[in-house]
Scaffold this motif. Structure first.
Motif, short mmCIF file in Angstrom:
data_model
loop_
_atom_site.label_atom_id
_atom_site.label_comp_id
_atom_site.label_asym_id
_atom_site.label_seq_id
_atom_site.Cartn_x
_atom_site.Cartn_y
_atom_site.Cartn_z
N UNK A 60 63.53 41.45 52.67
CA UNK A 60 63.42 42.79 53.25
C UNK A 60 63.23 43.86 52.19
N UNK A 61 63.22 43.45 50.91
CA UNK A 61 63.10 44.43 49.83
C UNK A 61 61.69 44.96 49.68
N UNK A 62 61.59 46.01 48.87
CA UNK A 62 60.29 46.62 48.60
C UNK A 62 59.35 45.60 47.97
N UNK A 63 58.10 45.56 48.45
CA UNK A 63 57.12 44.66 47.89
C UNK A 63 57.14 43.26 48.48
N UNK A 64 58.03 42.99 49.45
CA UNK A 64 58.13 41.65 50.02
C UNK A 64 57.28 41.47 51.28
N UNK A 65 56.66 42.52 51.75
CA UNK A 65 55.86 42.39 52.97
C UNK A 65 54.54 41.65 52.72
N UNK A 66 54.12 41.58 51.46
CA UNK A 66 52.96 40.79 51.09
C UNK A 66 53.39 39.82 50.01
N UNK A 67 52.59 38.78 49.79
CA UNK A 67 53.00 37.76 48.83
C UNK A 67 53.00 38.31 47.41
N UNK A 68 51.90 38.96 47.01
CA UNK A 68 51.77 39.46 45.63
C UNK A 68 51.61 40.98 45.66
N UNK A 69 52.46 41.72 44.96
CA UNK A 69 52.45 43.18 45.08
C UNK A 69 51.26 43.86 44.41
N UNK A 70 50.51 43.15 43.53
CA UNK A 70 49.41 43.81 42.81
C UNK A 70 48.07 43.14 43.08
N UNK A 71 47.89 42.55 44.25
CA UNK A 71 46.63 41.90 44.59
C UNK A 71 45.48 42.91 44.60
N UNK A 72 44.40 42.60 43.86
CA UNK A 72 43.25 43.47 43.77
C UNK A 72 42.25 43.16 44.90
N UNK A 73 41.49 44.17 45.37
CA UNK A 73 40.51 43.93 46.44
C UNK A 73 39.37 43.02 45.96
N UNK A 74 38.90 42.17 46.83
CA UNK A 74 37.81 41.27 46.50
C UNK A 74 36.55 42.05 46.12
N UNK A 75 36.29 43.14 46.79
CA UNK A 75 35.10 43.96 46.51
C UNK A 75 35.10 44.46 45.06
N UNK A 76 36.26 44.85 44.57
CA UNK A 76 36.39 45.34 43.19
C UNK A 76 36.07 44.24 42.18
N UNK A 77 36.64 43.06 42.38
CA UNK A 77 36.43 41.97 41.44
C UNK A 77 35.00 41.46 41.53
N UNK A 78 34.41 41.47 42.70
CA UNK A 78 33.02 41.04 42.85
C UNK A 78 32.08 41.91 42.02
N UNK A 79 32.32 43.22 41.97
CA UNK A 79 31.46 44.08 41.17
C UNK A 79 31.58 43.74 39.69
N UNK A 80 32.78 43.49 39.20
CA UNK A 80 32.96 43.12 37.79
C UNK A 80 32.29 41.79 37.49
N UNK A 81 32.44 40.82 38.37
CA UNK A 81 31.80 39.52 38.18
C UNK A 81 30.29 39.66 38.13
N UNK A 82 29.72 40.45 39.02
CA UNK A 82 28.27 40.64 39.07
C UNK A 82 27.76 41.33 37.82
N UNK A 83 28.48 42.35 37.36
CA UNK A 83 28.03 43.12 36.20
C UNK A 83 28.14 42.35 34.89
N UNK A 84 29.19 41.53 34.75
CA UNK A 84 29.51 40.95 33.45
C UNK A 84 29.14 39.48 33.29
N UNK A 85 28.66 38.85 34.35
CA UNK A 85 28.30 37.43 34.26
C UNK A 85 27.02 37.14 35.01
#
Length: 246
Positions: free
Chosen positions: A169-194
Motif C-alpha cells: 500500500x506504500x507509495x510507488x507500489x501501484x505499479x511494478x517499477x516506479x521509473x518505467x520509461x515510455x516505449x515511445x521515448x525509447x523507440x526514438x533513441x533506438x531509431x536515432x542511435x542505431x
C-alpha cells in the motif's frame, strides 16, 4: 499461495530470437564482456535519490567505473545514452568526456507531470546525456531534437506486479517499477542511435522497455537486470510481444 521473491536469487540467462535477457549484477556482467561488443548502450541507471523508498536507488553509483566500461565494450562508432538525475549529470558528463569527443544533453519532457507542490515549479522533465565519437552512427533520415515530449507510462503500458505478489500500500507500489520509461521515448533513441541489426546493451533494464523497442524496430539487444521480479516481468513482456507479432 504467495511466492517469496527473496528465495529466488539464482542468476538467470534467457536467449530469444532477437537478444538475451540476464538476471545478473550489471557490474559483473560488464566486467566479463569482451571489448567492442556493442553498437550502442541505452540505459536508465539508478538516480541515487531513493525514489519511492527503493533501496536500489539510494546506493552510490560508480559513474567513473561505468563510463570506462561503457567505452570499453562499445564499438568505435557506437553511441552511449544515459538518463540521469540533475546532480548526476555533471559527473556523467565529466567521466564520459574522457572517452568521447561529442556530448549532447537531452531531456524527456513529461506532458503529465505529477507531484505539484504550492510555491514550486512542477518537476516535469528528466535529463539524459548522449556521448559518442566523431564517426558514430546517427540516423540522418530526419532531424531529431534534443528533447522528447511524452506522457509517463500509464494504462496498459504500465507493468503491474504478478498476481501472486503481495500488493503493498506504500507509495510507488501501484505499479511494478516506479521509473518505467515510455516505449515511445525509447523507440526514438533506438531509431536515432542505431541501425537495423545493431546490438544494443541496457545493463539496468528494469522491466525491459529497451528490449521491446529493439525487437519492434529490428535491432538486437542484451539486457541485464539484478532484481528477479523485474527480470521476470520483462521476460513475460517480451513473450507477449512475440505472440502479438505472430
Amino acid at each position: 499461495m504467495m511466492v517469496s521473491r527473496k528465495i529466488r536469487r539464482a542468476f538467470v540467462h534467457e536467449c530469444g530470437e532477437n537478444g538475451t535477457r540476464c538476471c545478473e549484477n550489471a557490474f559483473s556482467y560488464l566486467e566479463c564482456m569482451p571489448p567492442h561488443e556493442f553498437d550502442a548502450i541505452i540505459t536508465d541507471p539508478p538516480y541515487q535519490i531513493g525514489i519511492a523508498g527503493q533501496k536500489w536507488d539510494s546506493k552510490p553509483l560508480p559513474i567513473d567505473w561505468l563510463a570506462y566500461h561503457f567505452h570499453r565494450v562499445l564499438k568505435p562508432n557506437g553511441n552511449v545514452f544515459v538518463f540521469c538525475s540533475d546532480f548526476q549529470f555533471v559527473h556523467w558528463y565529466t567521466e564520459l568526456s574522457k572517452y568521447f569527443t561529442n556530448l549532447r544533453k537531452y531531456a524527456w519532457c513529461r506532458s503529465n507531470p505529477m507531484g505539484w507542490i504550492k510555491g514550486r515549479f512542477i518537476e516535469s522533465f528528466e535529463l539524459g546525456l548522449h556521448a559518442c565519437g566523431p564517426d558514430a552512427y546517427f540516423d540522418k533520415s530526419r532531424p531529431y531534437r534534443n528533447h522528447k515530449v511524452t506522457g509517463t507510462c500509464a494504462g496498459r503500458e504500465r507493468i503491474k506486479p504478478d498476481a501472486d505478489e503481495e500488493k503493498g500500500k506504500g507509495k510507488g507500489q501501484r505499479s511494478l517499477h516506479p521509473t518505467q520509461k515510455p516505449l515511445e521515448l525509447i523507440e526514438e533513441l533506438v531509431t536515432a542511435l542505431t541501425d537495423m541489426g545493431h546490438l544494443i546493451l541496457d545493463p539496468f533494464s528494469g522491466t525491459g522497455t529497451l528490449a521491446e523497442a529493439a525487437t519492434k524496430l529490428g535491432r538486437r539487444y542484451a539486457v541485464v537486470e539484478f532484481q528477479y521480479r523485474y527480470h521476470r516481468a520483462a521476460s513475460r513482456r517480451l513473450k507477449n510481444h512475440d505472440l502479438k507479432s505472430t
